[in-house]
Each structure stands twice: as structure tokens, then as C-alpha cells.
Design a protein around this motif. Structure first.
Motif, mmCIF file in Angstrom:
data_model
loop_
_atom_site.group_PDB
_atom_site.id
_atom_site.type_symbol
_atom_site.label_atom_id
_atom_site.label_comp_id
_atom_site.label_asym_id
_atom_site.label_seq_id
_atom_site.Cartn_x
_atom_site.Cartn_y
_atom_site.Cartn_z
ATOM 1 N N HIS A 1 9.277 -6.228 3.873
ATOM 2 C CA HIS A 1 8.465 -5.604 4.934
ATOM 3 C C HIS A 1 8.394 -6.499 6.168
ATOM 4 O O HIS A 1 8.353 -6.014 7.287
ATOM 5 C CB HIS A 1 7.045 -5.341 4.424
ATOM 6 C CG HIS A 1 6.919 -4.107 3.579
ATOM 7 N ND1 HIS A 1 7.028 -2.837 4.111
ATOM 8 C CD2 HIS A 1 6.693 -3.943 2.267
ATOM 9 C CE1 HIS A 1 6.862 -1.949 3.134
ATOM 10 N NE2 HIS A 1 6.672 -2.588 1.997
ATOM 11 N N HIS B 1 10.171 1.178 3.788
ATOM 12 C CA HIS B 1 11.093 1.415 2.670
ATOM 13 C C HIS B 1 12.248 2.294 3.135
ATOM 14 O O HIS B 1 12.133 2.992 4.127
ATOM 15 C CB HIS B 1 10.365 2.134 1.526
ATOM 16 C CG HIS B 1 9.231 1.344 0.955
ATOM 17 N ND1 HIS B 1 8.384 1.830 -0.003
ATOM 18 C CD2 HIS B 1 8.807 0.073 1.215
ATOM 19 C CE1 HIS B 1 7.488 0.912 -0.318
ATOM 20 N NE2 HIS B 1 7.720 -0.161 0.419
ATOM 21 N N ASP C 1 9.381 -7.191 -2.143
ATOM 22 C CA ASP C 1 9.037 -6.116 -1.215
ATOM 23 C C ASP C 1 8.241 -6.626 -0.017
ATOM 24 O O ASP C 1 8.473 -6.219 1.121
ATOM 25 C CB ASP C 1 8.226 -5.070 -1.988
ATOM 26 C CG ASP C 1 7.609 -4.016 -1.103
ATOM 27 O OD1 ASP C 1 8.369 -3.162 -0.612
ATOM 28 O OD2 ASP C 1 6.376 -4.035 -0.905
ATOM 29 N N THR D 1 13.591 -2.017 0.301
ATOM 30 C CA THR D 1 12.673 -2.328 1.411
ATOM 31 C C THR D 1 13.420 -3.004 2.559
ATOM 32 O O THR D 1 14.215 -3.913 2.337
ATOM 33 C CB THR D 1 11.531 -3.246 0.934
ATOM 34 O OG1 THR D 1 10.822 -2.591 -0.121
ATOM 35 C CG2 THR D 1 10.543 -3.543 2.061
ATOM 36 N N SER E 1 5.636 2.498 -3.471
ATOM 37 C CA SER E 1 5.632 1.860 -4.793
ATOM 38 C C SER E 1 4.781 2.628 -5.797
ATOM 39 O O SER E 1 5.074 2.602 -6.995
ATOM 40 C CB SER E 1 5.098 0.424 -4.689
ATOM 41 O OG SER E 1 6.034 -0.378 -4.037
HETATM 42 ZN ZN LIG Z 1 6.625 -1.868 -0.065
#
Ligand SMILES: [Zn+2]
Length: 449
Positions: free
Chosen positions: A275, A406, A271, A316, A102
Motif C-alpha cells: 500500500h 489492491h 500488504d 497489492t 482482505s
Molecule cells: Zn490491503
């Protein structure tokens, strides 16, 4: 960074159709009216950039099915479908490979410069690069950020700060004092000591810690920190619409400046859910972000001198709709889950009736294999238990994931307003920044030659 131990908030049960009863338009959209016939200037006075962190193309697709009204034959379009104009590559500087983090992506989006993963507003030689926020300030415009992570997290940091590492959270928070940013809204109280808050106040900032205080603000400057770190999952606070409220307030305060403004809005936690391979929280965060996009879209209708550009910094989790050779995706099952899996895990681990609690919160009865899977995880720890709940939801709903990190697929670009045609077709994330920067009043050339 994999999200663990998301803060417990509450397990208020809600109707599985709650999101249909409170569609993304409840907060934002008023009817499209006469404003569309107003003449649109060639160049924007204001620029709003919105970033869905980790929001690869599968997220906006999944969100369309997730928010679809099951009682109609059509699949309803989302705000993303309405505004789609192009695609963007996201890779960091070439020596880093293809998959960005990011920080590098946000540096590209704020300054038009490729850099290494982890870099905040600096190039690969560790020299500070000018961001669109700094350039706007030089021209007397107002600037602001409105996010759901801590305000000093990688994406907003790369718009406001310069640091060799995204992990230097305290240095980044301190640096904000010298940016003259008019509106700073999000989480992150733990990074702002009382001494630092005093320094912000001495610079004329109002400091608020509750979202309800947004309504009473009459003018900038404001530092609003609404959580110790990131804001709670949207799925656990369905009517809060915190990012929409931040966005609305930021737009109101920033538009007081006759020279215009640049505002960054980030749906930061899409995001984080990716994850964790947590489709339930991911869809909650998508709904939160879509609401905020509708607030911005409405602002553009009412202020046609405003350019709105929306994209993601990267994808992601490698999310896919359908998995393991099954031609299906069960959005109803995902909608039926009543709170975030990490909250379900906390409630289950505190109770003797854990199977009952998990089944109730998931909205379906666990089978024997799933009970055994969770019983084994229960002996380990809360994070493993949460992971196993996520695996059960993904397996049952045919949601696929290829990674906890990612991936390098291109992301979508959405735009409306003056000069939005600049963002059509394929582009690189640096092109997005350079095009926005080229639209600033006296800055026609690339500021980072
Ligand atoms: Zn991330």
C-alpha cells in the motif's frame, strides 16, 4: 488502508549482505532427511493454511531476485518456487466487482463463500457463514492463528469471527473469547482491555506479551500479543524472525491434539508495504513470510499427515519488476537500504544532517534533484517525506507500482502434503476453502450449501 507512521524501532546499521549471510533457511530449514520416505496418508490429519497478504506473483518473483546470491551464476530457488502448484482468482461477490479486499478474500478462503468487501465471516446477506476453524472445532480438532498484524485484523478475523465490518476491531477482539481458539499470536494489545485479558485468563488462556515467552509455553491455550498494533517491520529487526517463532510454537502446541489441528499463518504486512509502495519493507516482510513457510514445510516433512496450503488473498500495489521502459531491476540497491523508509524519515526529520542520514541509510548518495525533492517534502510532513524516499528507491531500482490499493490479478497457490493435488491448476479462492473443508474428518460435503 495506507500505512503511515510505522512505529519507530531502531536504526541499527547492518551489512547490505546481511540477508545473504542470514538466508531464510537459518531459522527454519534442517537438512531434508529420512522422513521423506515415510508413507503419506491420503487425507491429512492437520491443515496449515498460510496467507501472504497482498502477495501477488510479482512479490514472489521479486523475492527470488532479492534473496539471490550474487556470487553464483544461478538464480537460487525460493521456498515458493519449490511448492508452487497453481493459481487462484480472488474476486469478491460479483456485485462488488473484480478487486477484493482482505476481508472478503479471507471469508472466501475460510468458508468458501463470496461476500462483499469489508465483510468478516458473513455472506452478502449479512448471515454468518461457518469457517474451517469452526468446523474443525466441532470435530474436536485444535485451531490457531499466527500473524504479524493485530490478531483482530481482517484476515485472521474472517477465520475466527463474524462481523458486518472489518473496522469493528473491538467487537472482533471480544468475539475471540467465544471461539475456543487454542493459539492466538500476533499484535493488537490496544484492542484487548485488561478486563478482556482477565476474561481470557478465566477461560484458561496464558497471556504473553514478549516473543521470548513463546519458548516457555508447554501447552495451549495461549493469547500472545507482541505489539500495541502490528509487529515492527521485519527489515528493522533482521534476526527476530517473529513470525517463524510464532509458527513454530503454534505447530508444537497444536500438535498435542491427537485429533489434529487447523492453523492459519499470515504474513500480514506484505500488504501494508505494498500500500505504501515501499519495496524495501515489502522484501523484508517477504523474507519473514518465507522463513515461516520453511518452518511449516519442515513440519510437514516431519509430520507427513499434514497438508500445507499457501496463497495470497489478493495482489497489492501493482508491483512490477522493471518500470518506465527500463529493462532492469536493481535488487542490490534494495538490499543495500538499511532500514524501512518510514524509519529513515523519522531519523532524518530529527536531525540537522538529514541529507547525510538519508544517504547513509539508503546506501547511495542523493543527487541534486533528489535533495530538492526531499527538501520540499521536509516542509510538509513525515508521511510525505517517507513517500518521497519510497519514490526515490523505486525510481532508482526500476520498481514499478500501479496503485496504492489492491489489484485483481490472480495469485499463486502453493501446496504440499496429503491431498495437495486438489490445489493444482487454476481455481477460485472459494475452491481452496471448499477443498480444505472437504478434507476435515467428518465433513465431506460443502458445509455452506
Ligand atoms: Zn490491503
Amino acid at each position: 488502508m495506507i500505512l503511515k507512521n510505522k512505529k519507530w524501532s531502531c536504526l541499527l546499521p547492518f551489512l547490505s549482505l546481511g540477508l545473504l549471510l542470514f538466508p531464510s533457511s537459518t531459522f527454519a530449514a534442517k537438512p531434508i532427511t529420512q522422513l521423506e520416505s515415510q508413507p503419506v496418508p491420503a487425507r491429512p490429519k492437520n491443515i496449515i493454511i498460510m496467507i501472504g497478504d497482498g502477495m501477488g506473483p510479482a512479490y514472489t518473483t521479486a523475492y527470488r531476485y532479492y534473496q539471490d546470491n550474487p556470487d553464483t551464476e544461478n538464480i537460487e530457488h525460493t521456498v515458493f518456487d519449490r511448492l508452487l502448484v497453481g493459481m487462484s482468482s480472488t474476486h469478491p461477490t460479483k456485485s462488488e466487482g473484480i478487486v477484493t479486499d482482505s476481508a472478503a478474500a479471507a471469508t472466501a478462503l475460510s468458508s468458501g463463500i463470496k461476500t462483499y468487501n469489508g465483510a468478516i465471516g458473513i455472506n452478502k446477506h449479512k448471515q454468518a457463514v461457518r469457517s474451517i476453524m469452526q468446523l474443525a472445532k466441532q470435530q474436536g480438532m485444535s485451531t490457531g492463528i499466527a500473524v504479524t498484524s493485530q490478531v483482530n485484523h481482517a484476515t485472521p478475523a474472517a477465520f475466527l469471527s463474524h462481523n458486518e465490518s472489518r473496522r469493528n476491531y473491538d467487537e472482533i477482539a471480544l468475539s475471540y473469547l467465544h471461539t475456543d481458539t487454542d493459539v492466538i499470536l500476533g499484535g493488537g494489545q490496544q484492542y484487548f482491555s485488561s478486563e478482556l485479558i482477565e476474561q481470557f485468563k478465566n477461560k484458561g488462556y496464558q497471556y504473553i506479551t514478549d516473543v521470548s515467552e513463546l519458548n516457555s509455553l508447554k501447552q495451549a491455550k495461549v493469547l500472545g500479543l507482541f505489539a500495541d498494533k502490528e509487529l515492527p517491520w521485519a527489515i528493522n529487526e533482521k534476526k527476530a524472525h517473529k513470525l517463524s517463532r510464532e509458527t513454530q510454537t503454534a505447530l508444537t502446541l497444536l500438535s498435542n491434539n491427537p485429533k489434529g489441528f487447523v492453523l492459519l499463518v499470515e504474513g500480514s504486512l506484505i500488504d501494508w508495504a505494498g500500500h505504501s509502495n515501499d519495496i524495501v519493507s515489502a522484501m523484508g516482510e517477504m523474507n519473514e513470510f518465507a522463513n515461516a513457510v520453511e518452518v511449516a514445510e519442515q513440519f510437514v516433512r516431519q509430520h507427513p499427515e499434514t497438508l500445507l496450503v499457501i496463497t495470497a488473498d489478493h495482489n497489492t500495489g501493482g508491483l512490477s519488476i522493471g518500470a518506465n521502459d527500463v529493462y532492469a531491476w536493481n535488487s542490490a540497491l534494495i538490499r543495500g537500504v538499511q532500514s524501512s523508509p518510514d524509519n529513515i524519515a523519522i531519523a532524518a526529520l530529527e536531525s540537522h544532517d538529514w541529507q547525510d542520514i538519508v544517504s547513509k541509510q539508503l546506501g547511495f548518495k542523493l543527487n541534486e534533484a533528489e535533495i530538492n525533492q526531499l527538501a520540499a517534502a521536509k516542509k510538509e510532513n513525515q508521511d510525505i517525506f517517507t513517500d518521497e524516499i519510497n519514490k526515490i528507491i523505486s525510481r532508482r531500482s526500476h520498481t514499478g507500482w500501479t496503485s496504492h490499493g489492491h489489484t485483481g490479478v490472480d495469485v499463486q497457490v502453493f501446496a504440499t502434503g496429503p491431498s495437495s493435488a486438489l490445489f493444482h491448476g487454476h481455481q477460485d479462492n472459494t475452491d481452496i476453502a471448499n477443498n480444505m473443508i472437504s478434507l476435515l474428518p467428518t465433513n465431506q460435503n460443502n458445509p455452506n450449501p
